[in-house]
Each structure stands twice: as structure tokens, then as C-alpha cells.
Design an enzyme around this catalytic site. Structure first.
Site, PDB file in Angstrom:
ATOM      1  N   HIS A  95     -87.286  75.134  65.247  1.00  0.00           N
ATOM      2  CA  HIS A  95     -87.782  76.461  64.870  1.00  0.00           C
ATOM      3  C   HIS A  95     -88.747  76.296  63.691  1.00  0.00           C
ATOM      4  O   HIS A  95     -88.320  76.169  62.540  1.00  0.00           O
ATOM      5  CB  HIS A  95     -86.625  77.386  64.481  1.00  0.00           C
ATOM      6  CG  HIS A  95     -85.680  77.671  65.598  1.00  0.00           C
ATOM      7  ND1 HIS A  95     -86.006  78.491  66.650  1.00  0.00           N
ATOM      8  CD2 HIS A  95     -84.412  77.242  65.833  1.00  0.00           C
ATOM      9  CE1 HIS A  95     -84.986  78.567  67.492  1.00  0.00           C
ATOM     10  NE2 HIS A  95     -84.007  77.812  67.022  1.00  0.00           N
ATOM     11  N   HIS A 105     -87.656  72.995  72.692  1.00  0.00           N
ATOM     12  CA  HIS A 105     -86.305  72.523  73.004  1.00  0.00           C
ATOM     13  C   HIS A 105     -86.417  71.309  73.909  1.00  0.00           C
ATOM     14  O   HIS A 105     -87.352  71.201  74.718  1.00  0.00           O
ATOM     15  CB  HIS A 105     -85.530  73.638  73.716  1.00  0.00           C
ATOM     16  CG  HIS A 105     -84.469  73.137  74.650  1.00  0.00           C
ATOM     17  ND1 HIS A 105     -84.706  72.927  76.007  1.00  0.00           N
ATOM     18  CD2 HIS A 105     -83.184  72.782  74.442  1.00  0.00           C
ATOM     19  CE1 HIS A 105     -83.598  72.477  76.578  1.00  0.00           C
ATOM     20  NE2 HIS A 105     -82.666  72.380  75.657  1.00  0.00           N
ATOM     21  N   ARG A 109     -79.361  63.968  79.258  1.00  0.00           N
ATOM     22  CA  ARG A 109     -77.907  63.833  79.309  1.00  0.00           C
ATOM     23  C   ARG A 109     -77.480  63.033  80.546  1.00  0.00           C
ATOM     24  O   ARG A 109     -78.222  62.910  81.520  1.00  0.00           O
ATOM     25  CB  ARG A 109     -77.249  65.208  79.324  1.00  0.00           C
ATOM     26  CG  ARG A 109     -77.718  66.086  80.471  1.00  0.00           C
ATOM     27  CD  ARG A 109     -77.291  67.538  80.306  1.00  0.00           C
ATOM     28  NE  ARG A 109     -77.745  68.354  81.425  1.00  0.00           N
ATOM     29  CZ  ARG A 109     -78.945  68.906  81.511  1.00  0.00           C
ATOM     30  NH1 ARG A 109     -79.806  68.749  80.539  1.00  0.00           N
ATOM     31  NH2 ARG A 109     -79.279  69.625  82.568  1.00  0.00           N
ATOM     32  N   HIS A 144     -97.906  70.230  79.155  1.00  0.00           N
ATOM     33  CA  HIS A 144     -97.623  69.979  80.569  1.00  0.00           C
ATOM     34  C   HIS A 144     -98.260  68.678  81.057  1.00  0.00           C
ATOM     35  O   HIS A 144     -97.690  68.006  81.924  1.00  0.00           O
ATOM     36  CB  HIS A 144     -98.090  71.162  81.410  1.00  0.00           C
ATOM     37  CG  HIS A 144     -97.107  72.285  81.440  1.00  0.00           C
ATOM     38  ND1 HIS A 144     -96.130  72.384  82.408  1.00  0.00           N
ATOM     39  CD2 HIS A 144     -96.921  73.340  80.599  1.00  0.00           C
ATOM     40  CE1 HIS A 144     -95.406  73.461  82.176  1.00  0.00           C
ATOM     41  NE2 HIS A 144     -95.854  74.053  81.086  1.00  0.00           N
ATOM     42  N   GLY A 258     -65.696  72.117  72.904  1.00  0.00           N
ATOM     43  CA  GLY A 258     -66.613  71.387  72.033  1.00  0.00           C
ATOM     44  C   GLY A 258     -66.651  71.973  70.633  1.00  0.00           C
ATOM     45  O   GLY A 258     -66.050  73.014  70.337  1.00  0.00           O
ATOM     46  N   ARG A 259     -67.384  71.292  69.778  1.00  0.00           N
ATOM     47  CA  ARG A 259     -67.488  71.714  68.378  1.00  0.00           C
ATOM     48  C   ARG A 259     -68.485  72.865  68.276  1.00  0.00           C
ATOM     49  O   ARG A 259     -69.680  72.700  68.529  1.00  0.00           O
ATOM     50  CB  ARG A 259     -67.938  70.533  67.522  1.00  0.00           C
ATOM     51  CG  ARG A 259     -68.011  70.826  66.037  1.00  0.00           C
ATOM     52  CD  ARG A 259     -68.294  69.537  65.280  1.00  0.00           C
ATOM     53  NE  ARG A 259     -68.291  69.759  63.852  1.00  0.00           N
ATOM     54  CZ  ARG A 259     -69.387  69.976  63.126  1.00  0.00           C
ATOM     55  NH1 ARG A 259     -70.571  70.030  63.739  1.00  0.00           N
ATOM     56  NH2 ARG A 259     -69.321  70.140  61.819  1.00  0.00           N
TER      57      ARG A 259
END
Length: 298
Positions: A95, A105, A109, A144, A258-259
Site C-alpha cells: 500500500h 498484491h 504457494r 502485463h 491460522g495466525r
């Protein structure tokens, strides 16, 4: 299949991105908060606050595991119910202070679910997207183009497929608009086999800095006033709405125990909502609506 190699790449990626953001900011540094999850695993959350370029940047690594998958994971894949699982990844949201610098963003994973006597189920996922408040066409095209160049070596079909997936995923149905100008997004990806699928995920992770930071460098000295700042905070509200209502990663993290601080690290430090806000016709703020629909940029 080598999950240790994936983990080593991800922790190194977190280090590289944090170093690049600190250098671009030139003032603030990341603080690290290492944490452990009672059900298994843990991670390290890094946050940069009150920089001269970045109002807040969060870059987190997590490696969590458990014996039962949460509903957000088994709803679409009921065959995974009852399997033990591991999930690891790097996720970040930036931000900036200046409203002319877009929010961005990224995440990459790896997920694997196992059950005795059965083949493991695994996949990679991730992507990155751009959310400008005062868009510039050259910035959108650059973002892009870097994305396309990163994954085209794996197959020319992947950029249009992943771009379309991004446009669909980062869409707010209750607002009937995209979150920004898109980028790449992919999930449940294993079709190239482990090594090539892993390589594609790495290509996406490695492309984020060259996709985003040149835009930051171009826009961070743009002059702005209270009008632009208030519009930035208003549009940040849309970011919060998406993350809390639709984002699967947020739901998975909360439902899997999760945390919370790390899961919600993506929230902006400030945001605002205004009832019935309509930008003045012909204004720079009204122009943003033209960009909140899918568009071909390269």
C-alpha cells in the site's frame, strides 16, 4: 517431489522481495515476527510501515500443516476430505503512500494432501495483480508485458489463460467491477509435472519485482493533494471488501486456525467508506471506472 526445495525457494523469495522494497523506499525497513501454529507449522511475517514511499508493505511466508482440511479447501475438492495436508507460500500486499502509485498484491504457494495407500494430491498456485487509483496506460502495459514474458516459455496459452483467471477471480460481484487492472492468477496447477510446474511458479514469483517496482519509481514523485488522498482511501475500501468477503486465501487461513495477524496483514493501514459516493463527471476519479473491466494490455 521435493517440498524442501519449494520451501527453500519461498523463503529466499521473501528475502529478495523485502530487500528490493527496502531499497526502493530508501527510508523504512521491515520488522519480522516469527510465529508458530499450535496445529502444526508456522511462518515469518514481515511488515514495513510509514516509509517515504510505502505506507505499509507486508510480505509473509508461511508453512502450515494439519490432519483435516478446512471447509474452504474441501468444498470444491471433496475427495480431499480426511487427508493430512501441508501448505506453504509467500504472500504480499503493498500500500503506497502516493495515490498515483498503484497498490499491488502477489503470492505463490504449494499445497499437498496425503493419505496412506494413495498417491499424494498436490498443486501450485499464485500470481500478481495491480490496483491503480489513477491509472496510466504505460504502467498497465508494462505490468502485463512482464507477466506474459515470464510464463510464455512454458506455453503460449498460459498468459491468456492466467490473465482471464485473474480477471474472473479479482472481481467484486456486489460492485460489478474488477479490483484493478489484473495480471496473472492460477491455482490447482500440476499439469506440467512437478519440476516444470515448480519452475513456472518460480517464474511468476521472480517476475513480481521487475513488473511492479519500475511503476513505483515512475510515480512516487507525482504531486498530489487531499482530493487524491481521500480517493485513494475510498478505493482502498474496495480492497478490504474483496479480501474479507471473497479471497480464498483469507478464508483458508482463518478456517484452518491460522495466525490472524498474519492473515490480515494485507489490510491497508487506513481506508474510508463514503455513502453513495459518485465522482464528478469527467474527473480523474471518474476515469478509473474505465479500467475496472477486463481489457487486453499486450
Amino acid at each position: 517431489m521435493n517440498s524442501d526445495a519449494v520451501k527453500s525457494y519461498l523463503t529466499g523469495l521473501q528475502d529478495q522481495i523485502c530487500a528490493a522494497l527496502e531499497q526502493e523506499d530508501g527510508h523504512a525497513s521491515f520488522t519480522e515476527d516469527s510465529w508458530a501454529r499450535k496445529e502444526g507449522g508456522g511462518g515469518r511475517s514481515r511488515v514495513l510501515s510509514d516509509g517515504q514511499v510505502f505506507e505499509k508493505a507486508g510480505v509473509g511466508f508461511s508453512h502450515v500443516m494439519g490432519s483435516t482440511l478446512p471447509p474452504s479447501a474441501t468444498a470444491a475438492r471433496p475427495e480431499l476430505a480426511g487427508r493430512s495436508w501441508q501448505a506453504m507460500g509467500v504472500s504480499l500486499v503493498i500500500h503506497p503512500e502516493n495515490p498515483y502509485v498503484p497498490t499491488s498484491h502477489a503470492n505463490v504457494r504449494f499445497f499437498i494432501a496425503e493419505e496412506a495407500g494413495k498417491d499424494p494430491v498436490w498443486w501450485f498456485g499464485g500470481g500478481f495483480d495491480l490496483t491503480p487509483f489513477y491509472p496510466f496506460d504505460e504502467d498497465c502495459r508494462h505490468f502485463h508485458q512482464v507477466a506474459k514474458d515470464a510464463i510464455s516459455p512454458f506455453g503460449e496459452q498460459y498468459y491468456p489463460d492466467f490473465k482471464a483467471h485473474c480477471d474472473r477471480y479479482f472481481f467484486l460481484p456486489h460492485r460489478q467491477e474488477t479490483r484493478g487492472v489484473g495480471g496473472l492468477f492460477f491455482d490447482d496447477f500440476n499439469e506440467l509435472g512437478f519440476e516444470r510446474s515448480f519452475a513456472l511458479m518460480q517464474a511468476v514469483g521472480n517476475a513480481f519485482v521487475p513488473a511492479y517496482l519500475p511503476i513505483v519509481s515512475r510515480r512516487k514523485t507525482e504531486e498530489y493533494g487531499m482530493t487524491e488522498r481521500e480517493f485513494q482511501l475510498y478505493r482502498r475500501g474496495r480492497y478490504v471488501e474483496f479480501n474479507l468477503v471473497y479471497d480464498r486465501g483469507t478464508l483458508f487461513g482463518l478456517q484452518s486456525g491460522g495466525r490472524t495477524e498474519s492473515i490480515l496483514m494485507s489490510m491497508p493501514p487506513l481506508a474510508r467508506w463514503e455513502y453513495g459516493f459518485t465522482p464528478e463527471k469527467g474527473s480523474a476519479e471518474a476515469r478509473l471506472a474505465e479500467y475496472l473491466v477486463p481489457r487486453d494490455w499486450v
